[in-house]
Motif scaffolding. Structure first.
Motif, PDB file in Angstrom:
ATOM      1  N   VAL A 100      24.649 110.723 -98.025  1.00 46.84           N
ATOM      2  CA  VAL A 100      25.408 109.640 -98.657  1.00 46.84           C
ATOM      3  C   VAL A 100      26.562 109.225 -97.748  1.00 46.84           C
ATOM      4  CG1 VAL A 100      26.902 109.027-100.605  1.00 46.84           C
ATOM      5  CG2 VAL A 100      24.775 110.304-101.000  1.00 46.84           C
ATOM      6  N   CYS A 101      27.320 110.201 -97.284  1.00 47.47           N
ATOM      7  CA  CYS A 101      28.505 109.935 -96.465  1.00 47.47           C
ATOM      8  C   CYS A 101      28.168 109.130 -95.215  1.00 47.47           C
ATOM      9  CB  CYS A 101      29.150 111.264 -96.087  1.00 47.47           C
ATOM     10  SG  CYS A 101      30.628 111.109 -95.080  1.00 47.47           S
ATOM     11  N   PHE A 102      27.077 109.465 -94.555  1.00 45.50           N
ATOM     12  CA  PHE A 102      26.711 108.792 -93.319  1.00 45.50           C
ATOM     13  C   PHE A 102      25.908 107.515 -93.552  1.00 45.50           C
ATOM     14  CE2 PHE A 102      26.924 113.299 -91.491  1.00 45.50           C
ATOM     15  CZ  PHE A 102      28.285 113.166 -91.228  1.00 45.50           C
ATOM     16  N   SER A 103      25.698 107.164 -94.824  1.00 49.68           N
ATOM     17  CA  SER A 103      25.009 105.924 -95.167  1.00 49.68           C
ATOM     18  C   SER A 103      25.968 104.829 -95.623  1.00 49.68           C
ATOM     19  CB  SER A 103      24.000 106.162 -96.294  1.00 49.68           C
ATOM     20  OG  SER A 103      22.986 107.027 -95.868  1.00 49.68           O
ATOM     21  N   VAL A 104      27.114 105.224 -96.143  1.00 50.49           N
ATOM     22  CA  VAL A 104      28.063 104.226 -96.651  1.00 50.49           C
ATOM     23  C   VAL A 104      28.749 103.524 -95.478  1.00 50.49           C
ATOM     24  CG1 VAL A 104      28.445 105.482 -98.804  1.00 50.49           C
ATOM     25  CG2 VAL A 104      29.970 105.890 -96.862  1.00 50.49           C
ATOM     26  N   PRO A 105      29.351 102.365 -95.716  1.00 45.98           N
ATOM     27  CA  PRO A 105      30.080 101.687 -94.635  1.00 45.98           C
ATOM     28  C   PRO A 105      31.127 102.613 -94.004  1.00 45.98           C
ATOM     29  CG  PRO A 105      29.891 100.250 -96.546  1.00 45.98           C
ATOM     30  CD  PRO A 105      29.372 101.597 -96.967  1.00 45.98           C
ATOM     31  N   LEU A 106      31.389 102.409 -92.718  1.00 48.11           N
ATOM     32  CA  LEU A 106      32.295 103.302 -91.998  1.00 48.11           C
ATOM     33  C   LEU A 106      33.668 103.402 -92.640  1.00 48.11           C
ATOM     34  CD1 LEU A 106      31.491 102.640 -88.234  1.00 48.11           C
ATOM     35  CD2 LEU A 106      30.844 104.597 -89.635  1.00 48.11           C
ATOM     36  N   TRP A 107      34.159 102.325 -93.223  1.00 46.79           N
ATOM     37  CA  TRP A 107      35.484 102.364 -93.844  1.00 46.79           C
ATOM     38  C   TRP A 107      35.506 103.271 -95.071  1.00 46.79           C
ATOM     39  CZ3 TRP A 107      35.806 100.953 -98.898  1.00 46.79           C
ATOM     40  CH2 TRP A 107      34.791 100.124 -99.413  1.00 46.79           C
ATOM     41  N   LEU A 108      34.344 103.549 -95.649  1.00 39.98           N
ATOM     42  CA  LEU A 108      34.252 104.394 -96.836  1.00 39.98           C
ATOM     43  C   LEU A 108      33.877 105.838 -96.493  1.00 39.98           C
ATOM     44  CD1 LEU A 108      34.460 104.307 -99.913  1.00 39.98           C
ATOM     45  CD2 LEU A 108      32.072 103.574 -99.987  1.00 39.98           C
ATOM     46  N   ARG A 109      33.485 106.072 -95.251  1.00 42.33           N
ATOM     47  CA  ARG A 109      33.003 107.388 -94.845  1.00 42.33           C
ATOM     48  C   ARG A 109      34.049 108.484 -95.061  1.00 42.33           C
ATOM     49  NH1 ARG A 109      29.584 108.361 -89.407  1.00 42.33           N
ATOM     50  NH2 ARG A 109      28.149 107.153 -90.658  1.00 42.33           N
ATOM     51  N   LEU A 110      35.251 108.284 -94.603  1.00 40.21           N
ATOM     52  CA  LEU A 110      36.269 109.328 -94.737  1.00 40.21           C
ATOM     53  C   LEU A 110      36.705 109.563 -96.178  1.00 40.21           C
ATOM     54  CD1 LEU A 110      38.416 108.970 -91.500  1.00 40.21           C
ATOM     55  CD2 LEU A 110      36.688 110.676 -92.054  1.00 40.21           C
ATOM     56  N   PRO A 111      36.898 108.529 -97.000  1.00 38.11           N
ATOM     57  CA  PRO A 111      37.208 108.822 -98.403  1.00 38.11           C
ATOM     58  C   PRO A 111      36.113 109.641 -99.108  1.00 38.11           C
ATOM     59  CG  PRO A 111      37.789 106.560 -97.915  1.00 38.11           C
ATOM     60  CD  PRO A 111      37.062 107.097 -96.704  1.00 38.11           C
ATOM     61  N   VAL A 112      34.860 109.286 -98.864  1.00 37.05           N
ATOM     62  CA  VAL A 112      33.759 110.065 -99.446  1.00 37.05           C
ATOM     63  C   VAL A 112      33.817 111.494 -98.921  1.00 37.05           C
ATOM     64  CG1 VAL A 112      31.243 110.341 -99.482  1.00 37.05           C
ATOM     65  CG2 VAL A 112      32.251 108.090 -99.869  1.00 37.05           C
ATOM     66  N   ARG A 113      34.038 111.633 -97.634  1.00 41.86           N
ATOM     67  CA  ARG A 113      34.098 112.950 -96.999  1.00 41.86           C
ATOM     68  C   ARG A 113      35.225 113.796 -97.586  1.00 41.86           C
ATOM     69  NH1 ARG A 113      30.675 115.773 -93.699  1.00 41.86           N
ATOM     70  NH2 ARG A 113      31.861 117.445 -92.795  1.00 41.86           N
ATOM     71  N   HIS A 114      36.376 113.186 -97.793  1.00 40.65           N
ATOM     72  CA  HIS A 114      37.528 113.934 -98.304  1.00 40.65           C
ATOM     73  C   HIS A 114      37.300 114.419 -99.732  1.00 40.65           C
ATOM     74  CE1 HIS A 114      39.597 113.171 -94.676  1.00 40.65           C
ATOM     75  NE2 HIS A 114      39.958 111.934 -94.933  1.00 40.65           N
ATOM     76  N   ILE A 115      36.664 113.610-100.540  1.00 43.04           N
ATOM     77  CA  ILE A 115      36.373 114.024-101.917  1.00 43.04           C
ATOM     78  C   ILE A 115      35.424 115.217-101.921  1.00 43.04           C
ATOM     79  CG2 ILE A 115      35.220 113.335-104.061  1.00 43.04           C
ATOM     80  CD1 ILE A 115      36.373 110.472-103.471  1.00 43.04           C
ATOM     81  N   VAL A 116      34.337 115.122-101.151  1.00 39.71           N
ATOM     82  CA  VAL A 116      33.376 116.228-101.091  1.00 39.71           C
ATOM     83  C   VAL A 116      34.037 117.462-100.464  1.00 39.71           C
ATOM     84  CG1 VAL A 116      31.144 117.002-100.204  1.00 39.71           C
ATOM     85  CG2 VAL A 116      31.414 114.651-101.018  1.00 39.71           C
ATOM     86  N   SER A 117      34.856 117.268 -99.450  1.00 38.74           N
ATOM     87  CA  SER A 117      35.536 118.392 -98.795  1.00 38.74           C
ATOM     88  C   SER A 117      36.452 119.121 -99.764  1.00 38.74           C
ATOM     89  CB  SER A 117      36.363 117.909 -97.603  1.00 38.74           C
ATOM     90  OG  SER A 117      35.536 117.461 -96.578  1.00 38.74           O
ATOM     91  N   PHE A 118      37.174 118.377-100.591  1.00 36.49           N
ATOM     92  CA  PHE A 118      38.053 119.010-101.574  1.00 36.49           C
ATOM     93  C   PHE A 118      37.250 119.872-102.540  1.00 36.49           C
ATOM     94  CE2 PHE A 118      40.005 118.993-105.787  1.00 36.49           C
ATOM     95  CZ  PHE A 118      41.205 119.646-105.501  1.00 36.49           C
ATOM     96  N   VAL A 119      36.163 119.302-103.067  1.00 34.62           N
ATOM     97  CA  VAL A 119      35.312 120.056-104.006  1.00 34.62           C
ATOM     98  C   VAL A 119      34.701 121.268-103.303  1.00 34.62           C
ATOM     99  CG1 VAL A 119      33.225 119.943-105.429  1.00 34.62           C
ATOM    100  CG2 VAL A 119      34.861 118.041-105.434  1.00 34.62           C
ATOM    101  N   TRP A 120      34.209 121.079-102.079  1.00 38.25           N
ATOM    102  CA  TRP A 120      33.580 122.173-101.322  1.00 38.25           C
ATOM    103  C   TRP A 120      34.580 123.295-101.045  1.00 38.25           C
ATOM    104  CZ3 TRP A 120      29.603 124.845 -99.840  1.00 38.25           C
ATOM    105  CH2 TRP A 120      29.714 125.687 -98.745  1.00 38.25           C
ATOM    106  N   THR A 121      35.760 122.960-100.561  1.00 36.05           N
ATOM    107  CA  THR A 121      36.751 123.982-100.223  1.00 36.05           C
ATOM    108  C   THR A 121      37.212 124.715-101.479  1.00 36.05           C
ATOM    109  OG1 THR A 121      37.423 122.716 -98.292  1.00 36.05           O
ATOM    110  CG2 THR A 121      38.934 124.411 -99.042  1.00 36.05           C
ATOM    111  N   SER A 122      37.339 123.998-102.576  1.00 32.87           N
ATOM    112  CA  SER A 122      37.691 124.644-103.852  1.00 32.87           C
ATOM    113  C   SER A 122      36.592 125.621-104.260  1.00 32.87           C
ATOM    114  CB  SER A 122      37.893 123.593-104.941  1.00 32.87           C
ATOM    115  OG  SER A 122      38.946 122.737-104.610  1.00 32.87           O
ATOM    116  N   TYR A 123      35.350 125.188-104.157  1.00 31.66           N
ATOM    117  CA  TYR A 123      34.210 126.049-104.491  1.00 31.66           C
ATOM    118  C   TYR A 123      34.181 127.290-103.601  1.00 31.66           C
ATOM    119  CZ  TYR A 123      29.382 127.706-104.334  1.00 31.66           C
ATOM    120  OH  TYR A 123      28.264 128.505-104.322  1.00 31.66           O
ATOM    121  N   LEU A 124      34.299 127.084-102.291  1.00 32.31           N
ATOM    122  CA  LEU A 124      34.243 128.208-101.357  1.00 32.31           C
ATOM    123  C   LEU A 124      35.403 129.175-101.598  1.00 32.31           C
ATOM    124  CD1 LEU A 124      32.596 129.349 -98.989  1.00 32.31           C
ATOM    125  CD2 LEU A 124      34.111 128.079 -97.451  1.00 32.31           C
ATOM    126  N   SER A 125      36.578 128.646-101.855  1.00 36.79           N
ATOM    127  CA  SER A 125      37.732 129.498-102.138  1.00 36.79           C
ATOM    128  C   SER A 125      37.517 130.280-103.431  1.00 36.79           C
ATOM    129  CB  SER A 125      39.002 128.655-102.242  1.00 36.79           C
ATOM    130  OG  SER A 125      39.296 128.057-101.011  1.00 36.79           O
TER     131      SER A 125
END
Length: 131
Positions: A100-125
């Protein structure tokens, strides 16, 4: 950062691919190949760079020692112990998220990435925090 700046250099057609409508993306063979390659590369970086770094920092915070060499040794030991299950989780979470992240427009890539990263890091922690 690297998913935009570095990937634009490694995969020159991604701007065209990400700006297309979803129906056009599904018929863009070169774009789909680049999408798959970006996903594989990112999952590899997450498994081989992010996870060891996570465990080293965790050891630095929770080890009770001020010796950075001990943090590295302890962190890498934890990474080696958990790599099989963690890599499985990386593929399960980041594989679809990267598609999904690498399919959305480039301007949306980092916001999508940051949301997933927050959830992922919370899960891993949560799953590795007490271990």
């Amino acid at each position: 950062w690297y998913q935009v700046n570095v990937f634009k250099r490694l995969f020159p057609g991604i701007e065209k691919f990400t700006s297309q409508p979803w129906a056009a993306k599904l018929t863009d063979v070169q774009g789909l190949l680049a999408l798959g390659a970006q996903t594989v590369l990112d999952v590899g970086v997450l498994s081989m760079v992010y996870l060891p770094t996570f465990y080293v920092f965790k050891a630095g915070v929770f080890s009770g020692t001020m010796d950075p060499m001990q943090w590295v040794a302890s962190g890498l030991s934890s990474w080696k112990t958990n790599i099989a299950s963690d890599a499985y989780d990386v593929v399960r979470v980041w594989g679809p998220a990267d598609l999904v992240c690498f399919s959305v427009p480039l301007w949306l890539r980092l916001p999508v990435r940051h949301i997933v990263s927050f959830v992922w890091t919370s899960y891993l922690s949560f799953i590795r925090g007490s271990k």
